[in-house]
Design a protein around this motif. Structure first.
Motif, short mmCIF file in Angstrom:
data_model
loop_
_atom_site.label_atom_id
_atom_site.label_comp_id
_atom_site.label_asym_id
_atom_site.label_seq_id
_atom_site.Cartn_x
_atom_site.Cartn_y
_atom_site.Cartn_z
N THR A 47 0.85 -1.19 0.00
CA THR A 47 0.00 0.00 0.00
C THR A 47 0.88 1.24 0.00
OG1 THR A 47 -1.80 -1.11 1.17
CG2 THR A 47 -1.79 1.27 1.25
N SER A 48 0.54 2.21 -0.84
CA SER A 48 1.41 3.36 -1.07
C SER A 48 1.53 4.32 0.10
CB SER A 48 0.93 4.13 -2.31
OG SER A 48 1.13 3.37 -3.47
N LYS A 49 0.63 4.23 1.06
CA LYS A 49 0.66 5.18 2.16
C LYS A 49 1.80 4.90 3.15
CE LYS A 49 -2.60 2.77 5.23
NZ LYS A 49 -3.92 2.86 5.90
N TYR A 50 2.38 3.70 3.09
CA TYR A 50 3.38 3.32 4.09
C TYR A 50 4.74 3.98 3.85
CZ TYR A 50 0.06 -0.29 5.45
OH TYR A 50 -1.06 -0.96 5.86
N LYS A 51 5.35 4.44 4.92
CA LYS A 51 6.72 4.95 4.89
C LYS A 51 7.68 3.77 5.00
CE LYS A 51 5.39 9.40 6.87
NZ LYS A 51 5.77 10.51 7.77
N ILE A 52 8.94 3.99 4.62
CA ILE A 52 9.91 2.89 4.61
C ILE A 52 10.58 2.76 5.98
CG2 ILE A 52 11.76 1.77 3.33
CD1 ILE A 52 11.28 3.62 1.03
N TYR A 53 9.85 2.20 6.91
CA TYR A 53 10.39 1.94 8.24
C TYR A 53 11.00 0.54 8.31
CZ TYR A 53 7.91 5.98 10.29
OH TYR A 53 7.49 7.25 10.60
N THR A 54 12.05 0.40 9.10
CA THR A 54 12.58 -0.93 9.39
C THR A 54 11.64 -1.63 10.36
OG1 THR A 54 13.86 -0.29 11.35
CG2 THR A 54 14.93 -0.01 9.20
N SER A 55 11.78 -2.93 10.46
CA SER A 55 10.93 -3.69 11.40
C SER A 55 11.23 -3.28 12.84
CB SER A 55 11.15 -5.19 11.21
OG SER A 55 12.52 -5.53 11.29
N LEU A 56 12.49 -2.93 13.13
CA LEU A 56 12.82 -2.49 14.48
C LEU A 56 12.18 -1.14 14.78
CD1 LEU A 56 14.38 -3.00 17.10
CD2 LEU A 56 16.37 -1.90 16.06
N GLN A 57 12.20 -0.22 13.82
CA GLN A 57 11.55 1.07 14.00
C GLN A 57 10.05 0.90 14.26
OE1 GLN A 57 12.77 2.90 10.29
NE2 GLN A 57 14.11 4.33 11.36
N ARG A 58 9.43 -0.01 13.53
CA ARG A 58 8.00 -0.23 13.72
C ARG A 58 7.69 -0.69 15.14
NH1 ARG A 58 8.42 -2.47 8.40
NH2 ARG A 58 8.30 -4.61 9.19
N GLN A 59 8.54 -1.55 15.67
CA GLN A 59 8.35 -2.02 17.04
C GLN A 59 8.56 -0.89 18.05
OE1 GLN A 59 7.44 -5.20 18.24
NE2 GLN A 59 6.93 -5.56 16.09
N ILE A 60 9.63 -0.13 17.85
CA ILE A 60 9.97 0.94 18.79
C ILE A 60 8.90 2.03 18.79
CG2 ILE A 60 11.60 2.85 19.17
CD1 ILE A 60 13.84 0.90 18.38
N ILE A 61 8.41 2.39 17.60
CA ILE A 61 7.40 3.46 17.51
C ILE A 61 6.06 3.00 18.05
CG2 ILE A 61 6.08 4.91 15.92
CD1 ILE A 61 8.63 4.97 14.15
N THR A 62 5.58 1.86 17.58
CA THR A 62 4.23 1.43 17.96
C THR A 62 4.13 0.98 19.41
OG1 THR A 62 4.64 -0.83 17.13
CG2 THR A 62 3.66 0.77 15.60
#
Length: 338
Positions: A47-62
């Motif tokens: 999906t085009s709305k997603y930014k290019i986050y690493t899997s570690l960033q996704r865990q840290i942010i969420t």
């Protein structure tokens, strides 16, 4: 839980990417033909709305882990796992941080790595593999598109680190000779020492290619899926900046002039060194200007085209996620008398 930031519109996204809209199957076919003539790396998202986050960033942010998560503890716990350590030792893989990240990445654990591939079709597979045509309803939003990201090989010089790798080879050899004189020396001391030196001499963002020089230092080619996916990685060590923003930030410090008390001394060697410094500074500023122009092209492809795209699609799940057990059994069955 915190929601991961996304793009609301293509206008917002265009600040960080060179956007190419793909609205028809003819548009798509033209892109495919054009990409056959280019070399570079690709990454697909559904999906085009997603930014290019690493899997570690996704865990840290969420999970609101900023300031609470320690990457060194993560690496330490991996090295303390007896089975994983024995596996690495048996295959003569270094338990360096990059080798560990590579292994974790391909078993779905969070890392600062982003998967890319040199193969356009394989990036496309990742973007559309789970798309369900039967339940899709067009909404007139950015969600109606998926993205294929592309970084041209002509821009690799902005993120590659071959000089660091070449210097680390000699550094590792000399350090090994030095440490071996001490009775309490272990190989892990050397690995940690090289890891620290590597961190000091690299920026937060860099490309990890699988050329021979890199493998001599860090074996990131330690998983069958990497081979099948023709994969490589971009490392992004920021805790909160997606790749498209990190690319504009990681090199800024190298463009800032830092004066010295020796600048006015008339020593020929100091003058020559200072001239070289100014020359490198101007080169770095040129690099930064290129980075700020957005080196990632994002092909924004309408999801309504996926049905047509799949008709010419040759890849299957086994091509992307090979099962070693099935591969071995298939080898046996192919050897049976017909």
């Amino acid at each position: 839980m915190t929601t991961l930031p996304t793009y609301e519109t293509f206008d917002e996204k265009s600040k960080h990417f060179n956007l190419v809209k793909v609205e028809t199957i003819d548009d798509y076919n033209k892109i495919v033909e054009t990409q056959k003539k280019l070399n570079g790396i690709y990454r697909g998202i559904n999906t085009s709305k997603y930014k290019i986050y690493t899997s570690l960033q996704r865990q840290i942010i969420t999970k609101d882990l900023q300031g609470k998560f320690c990457i060194e503890d993560y690496l330490h716990n991996f090295r303390q796992n007896k089975i994983l350590q024995k596996y690495f030792d048996t295959l003569k893989f270094e338990t360096s941080k990059l080798s560990i990240y590579s292994y974790l990445q391909h078993y779905g654990a969070p890392t600062p790595f982003l998967d890319f591939t040199i193969n356009f079709e394989k990036a496309l597979y990742f973007a559309i593999e789970n798309f369900d045509e039967t339940s899709y309803v067009e909404q007139g939003l950015i969600d109606d598109y998926f993205s294929i990201f592309f970084i041209n090989q002509t821009d690799f010089d902005l993120i590659e680190i071959p000089e660091v790798i070449r210097s680390l080879k000699d550094f590792k050899r000399l350090s090994g000779d030095f440490f071996s004189r001490y009775e309490d020396y272990t190989h892990q001391h050397l690995v940690s020492h090289v890891d620290n030196t590597f961190t000091i001499n690299t920026c937060k963002v860099f490309l990890i290619s699988h050329y021979e020089e890199f493998i001599d230092i860090y074996n990131t080619y330690n998983n069958i899926r990497i081979v099948a996916q023709e994969g490589l990685f971009i490392h992004n060590d920021y805790l909160d900046k997606p790749l498209e923003e990190a690319l504009k930030d990681f090199f800024k410090e190298a463009t800032i002039f830092v004066g010295s008390g020796l600048d006015e001394i008339d020593d020929p060697q100091i003058i020559a060194d200072n001239e070289k410094y100014i020359e490198d500074l101007e080169k770095n500023r040129g690099f930064q200007q290129r980075l700020e122009k957005n080196i990632i092209t994002s092909f924004e492809i309408k999801k309504s085209l996926i049905g047509e795209i799949r008709k010419s699609f040759t890849l299957q799940k086994g091509d992307i996620y090979p099962d070693p057990e099935k591969l071995c059994w298939q080898t046996f069955e192919d050897s049976l008398p017909k």
